[in-house]
Scaffold this active site. Sequence first.
Site, PDB file in Angstrom:
ATOM      1  N   HIS A   1      38.801  28.875  27.770  1.00  0.00           N
ATOM      2  CA  HIS A   1      38.050  29.637  28.771  1.00  0.00           C
ATOM      3  C   HIS A   1      37.236  30.732  28.084  1.00  0.00           C
ATOM      4  CE1 HIS A   1      37.413  30.667  32.894  1.00  0.00           C
ATOM      5  NE2 HIS A   1      37.863  31.904  32.735  1.00  0.00           N
TER       6      HIS A   1
ATOM      7  N   SER B   1      33.261  32.155  34.983  1.00  0.00           N
ATOM      8  CA  SER B   1      34.572  32.287  35.617  1.00  0.00           C
ATOM      9  C   SER B   1      34.445  32.817  37.051  1.00  0.00           C
ATOM     10  CB  SER B   1      35.455  33.171  34.744  1.00  0.00           C
ATOM     11  OG  SER B   1      36.783  32.810  34.930  1.00  0.00           O
TER      12      SER B   1
END
Length: 413
Positions: free
Chosen positions: A393, A252
């Site tokens: 995610h 990320s």
Amino acid sequence: MKFIYLFPALFFACFNGLAQNVKSELPDPLTFNNGQKVKSIKEWPARRAEILEIMTTQMYGTSPGKPADIRFEVFDQDKKALGGKATRKQVTIHIKEKGKEASFDLLIYIPNKAIRPVPAIMGINFIGNQAVHADPGIKLTAAWVENSKMFPCGDAGKATEACRGVNAGQWDIDSILDNSYAFITMYREEIASDRKETMFQTGVHTLYPELQNREDNFSTMAAWAWALSRGMDYLETDKDIDAKRVAVFGFSRLGKAALWAGATDQRFAAVLSNESGAGGGKQFRRGIGENIKRLCTVFPHWYTKNLTKYIDKDTELPFDQHFVMALIAPRPVYLATAEGDTQADPRGEFETAKASDPVYKFLGTKGFNATAFPALNQPIYDQIGFHIRPGGHDVTNFDWAQFLKFSNLHFQK
Ligand code: GCU
């Protein structure tokens, strides 16, 4: 008669001009700023320098060089860590600049069974070194920690015992060690604050105030990447680790930082970037998912002030993230994505990989040969690696399995 001939020509000229203004082609990493093509590998370093200048001034900001006063303090060593599987070392990196000092810690596990010096995977973590494993020997961070739904462990900003192993699910340390890699991590908040309220006021930023009052300021993304380079400075002194075979990893926002670390420091032999998305692996010019406006307003510290010039101009940027890949080339780089991570635009990461292929081929590697977007769980292992997996995610063991397989191809020949 003449008019009849002139009219189509004029029309064509206008149309052409307009078309160019509306949407020009993706900027070409193999064309110099003056419009000339890069003709040979010998010319590449000069073009690479131009790309580095563009990405530094326009997006990531200026970093200090290697500090003159840097010291490594190995404050812990346990040869029987993790039930005898690994040697744990903890090292404080002390940096002094004009009478001021900053420091951050490295947590290192070296597989005991592997032949030394071992290759390594190094990455920044989200919630403190103690969060990547429940090992009680890991020092609790003294830096600020959050107390969130995902990491319910900080007490008024302080790490508690509950922070031990709280993020272990995203770090497959067992598999990393089983594959004969050392594992090294450091904590984002020890390096530089990731909060708007305290941005640029903590960690390594306190050493370089002169790098803030400018449009190409030393951003937090740049500070994280710079800290990874300082980690590499240490690894070069550790005889148990082969500093020539170190992959830099990140997830990320920290995957964005890993890409920039690989781009700016050619000592990193490979880059493993997990769902880095906007300002990471994703192509801005597609105009899909998180955009520059959101990055610059929600996280004003991540990139340099100059990036705000491009708010609402994502689709006409004079650069894009394949420029970062061009800086990493010809070294292997893996972009991992997830189906549910729509803000990060998995397809946009694939397009970045494709747009990077010409530079990788130009530099003599096999580049990235996929023509069609792959099905779920069908990794591509070219010089540029890529996969999309189901789910959201996250960093899963599937992701780690691909990173290790990809690294083995390049490091364990
Ligand atoms: C936010 C941000 C992303 C980033 C992510 C993370 O969602 O918008 O760009 O990658 O945080 O770091 O987890």
